[in-house]
Design an enzyme around this catalytic site. Structure first.
Site, PDB file in Angstrom:
ATOM      1  N   SER A   1       0.803  -1.218   0.000  1.00 48.33           N
ATOM      2  CA  SER A   1       0.000   0.000   0.000  1.00 48.33           C
ATOM      3  C   SER A   1       0.837   1.269   0.000  1.00 48.33           C
ATOM      4  CB  SER A   1      -0.979   0.003   1.177  1.00 48.33           C
ATOM      5  OG  SER A   1      -0.291  -0.190   2.384  1.00 48.33           O
TER       6      SER A   1
ATOM      7  N   HIS B   1       2.077   4.532   4.345  1.00 50.29           N
ATOM      8  CA  HIS B   1       1.155   5.244   3.459  1.00 50.29           C
ATOM      9  C   HIS B   1       1.645   6.671   3.205  1.00 50.29           C
ATOM     10  CE1 HIS B   1      -2.316   2.509   5.110  1.00 50.29           C
ATOM     11  NE2 HIS B   1      -1.376   1.836   4.466  1.00 50.29           N
TER      12      HIS B   1
END
Length: 396
Positions: free
Chosen positions: A203, A255
Site C-alpha cells: 500500500s 502510506h
C-alpha cells in the site's frame, strides 16, 4: 505485525478541449470522442479532415506491467503460505483442509495468512535487521509481501483500479518506477518511526500512485476539464484512506511516505507538454501551423527541479538516519499519532513478545512474559522458528 492498508479509488479525470481557433489542431487523446474542426485550404480535403479527427497526441499504452505486478504479489503470497506450513509449526490452524496452505490461528493473524516468523524469513521490514545486520534489501522486499488473504486481495484490487489507467496514459517504465520508488519511500519512513514490529504490504506503493495522480493533475492543470471537481474528488479519496491508517496494526507511516514519494515523483515522471506545442508538432500538411510555443510551461520546470531536489535529499537523509539507528519518535513526540490514535477500544502499543521456555525431550513449557500465560506443547522437532510461533500464539 503491521499490515499496510489499501487505498480504495476508481478515479477518472477528463482532459479538456483547448480553446478553439481557426488555425488550431484540437487533439482528442483524452476527450472522449470530441472532434476537431479544421479549416482546409481546398474543399477536396474533407477526407483529410476525417483522418485528423482521429488524431491522438498522447499515446495510449497497452497495460501489462500492472497486471504482472498483481500476479507476482499473489504468487509470493502463495509461496509464503507454502513455506509457513501451519500444521507442522502450530498447534491449531484455520482451514485445515488446505493442508500446508492452511492459515495461522485468527488470534495470531486475523487476516488469514502466515505467521510473523514466516514473513520475517521472506523479507518483511524489520528495522533491527536492516540496521544491525545490513539487510537494507528488506526496504524493497517487504512491498511484495502481504499479511493475509484479505490484505493481498484489497491491495491488488486497488492496484488494478489505479495502476492500469495510469499505465495506459504514461507507459510501463514511468509507472513501474513510480510504484517501486514510492514503495521504497514508504518503507523508509515506516522504518524510521515503527521499530517494534515487522511491516509488510504494497500500500505504500499504491499511495505513491495516488500521490502521482495528484501531482500530475497539478502540473498538467491547463489540459484538464472539470479541474476543481477532479481535484476535490482525488483529495477526498486520499484523506479518507490516510484516515483509515490511524487504526491499530495499520502502518500509516508507509502510506504517508509512499504518498509523499509518489507526489514528488509525479512532477518528475508525469509531466505533459502544452497543447500548443503538440498542435505545432503534429499539425498535418495543408494546415496553418499555430505559433511556436515551448514544450512545457515555466511552472512545470520549476516543480520538476524542486521535486527532484527534495526526493534526492529526502531519500539520502532518510537512509543515513536509518542506518545510524535513529528513531524519529525521539525527535517528534506527537508523530506516532499519525499512525495510530489510542482509544478506549484499542491500544497502540506494539511490543515484541518474549517467553520463558524449558524443554524436556519433546515436551516444551512456555510462559509468556507479557501476560503470564503458560502452556505445554509437544514438539515434532527442534525448530527455533516453531518455538517463536508458539510463543507468539501464547502471548496473543
Amino acid at each position: 505485525m503491521m499490515g499496510r492498508g489499501e487505498p480504495d479509488a476508481d478515479i477518472e479525470i477528463k482532459v479538456s478541449n483547448p480553446p478553439r481557433g481557426d488555425n488550431v489542431v484540437h487533439p482528442e487523446g483524452q476527450n472522449n470522442g470530441a472532434t476537431s474542426t479544421l479549416p482546409s485550404r481546398a474543399s477536396g480535403q474533407r477526407s483529410q479532415h476525417r483522418s485528423v479527427s482521429n488524431f491522438r497526441p498522447f499515446k495510449r499504452w497497452f497495460p501489462w506491467l500492472v497486471p504482472a505486478f498483481v500476479v507476482v504479489n499473489i504468487l509470493v503470497f502463495v509461496v509464503a503460505m507454502y513455506i509457513n506450513n501451519c500444521p507442522k509449526n502450530s498447534v491449531s490452524c484455520v482451514a485445515k483442509f488446505l493442508g500446508r496452505f492452511s492459515f495461522q490461528p485468527l488470534k495470531e493473524n486475523p487476516l488469514l495468512g502466515p505467521s510473523s516468523t514466516t514473513l520475517e524469513k521472506m523479507g518483511a521490514l524489520e528495522v533491527n535487521k536492516v540496521v544491525h545486520k545490513h539487510q537494507a534489501w528488506r526496504l524493497i522486499t517487504c512491498i511484495w509481501l502481504h499479511a493475509g488473504v484479505f490484505h493481498v486481495l484489497a491491495n491488488m484490487l486497488s492496484l488494478v483500479f489505479i495502476g492500469i489507467r495510469l499505465e495506459q496514459e504514461f507507459g510501463f517504465v514511468r509507472i513501474g518506477l513510480l510504484y517501486v520508488i514510492s514503495g521504497f519511500g514508504g518503507s523508509l519512513l515506516s522504518a524510521l518511526f515503527i521499530q517494534a514490529s515487522i511491516s509488510v504490504g504494497a500500500s505504500g506503493a499504491l499511495f505513491g500512485l495516488l500521490g502521482g495522480m495528484l501531482s500530475e493533475l497539478i502540473t498538467n492543470w491547463t489540459i484538464y476539464a472539470n479541474k476543481l471537481a477532479a481535484l476535490l474528488t482525488l483529495v477526498f479519496i486520499i484523506i479518507l484512506n490516510l484516515a483509515v491508517g490511524i487504526l491499530p496494526h495499520v502502518d500509516n507511516f508507509a502510506h504517508i511516505g509512499g504518498f509523499l514519494s509518489g507526489f514528488f515523483l509525479g512532477f518528475v515522471f508525469l509531466i505533459r507538454p502544452q497543447f500548443g506545442w503538440v498542435n505545432q508538432k503534429y499539425c498535418p500538411p495543408g494546415y496553418i501551423a499555430p505559433p511556436a510555443k515551448s514544450k512545457h510551461k515555466s511552472y512545470q520546470y520549476v516543480l520538476w527541479v524542486i521535486s527532484l531536489i527534495l526526493l534526492i535529499v529526502g531519500f539520502t537523509l532518510g537512509l543515513v538516519f536509518l542506518l545510524r539507528g535513529v528513531n524519529l519518535n525521539d525527535h517528534c513526540s506527537w508523530c506516532h499519532y499519525l499512525s495510530c490514535v489510542p482509544t478506549s477500544k484499542w491500544s497502540c502499543n506494539a511490543q515484541p513478545v518474549y517467553c520463558e521456555s524449558s524443554q524436556l525431550g519433546n515436551q516444551l513449557n512456555l510462559t509468556c512474559i507479557s501476560n503470564g500465560k503458560s502452556n505445554m506443547y509437544m514438539l515434532s522437532g527442534n525448530s527455533s522458528s516453531q518455538v517463536q510461533q508458539l510463543c507468539s500464539q501464547l502471548c496473543n
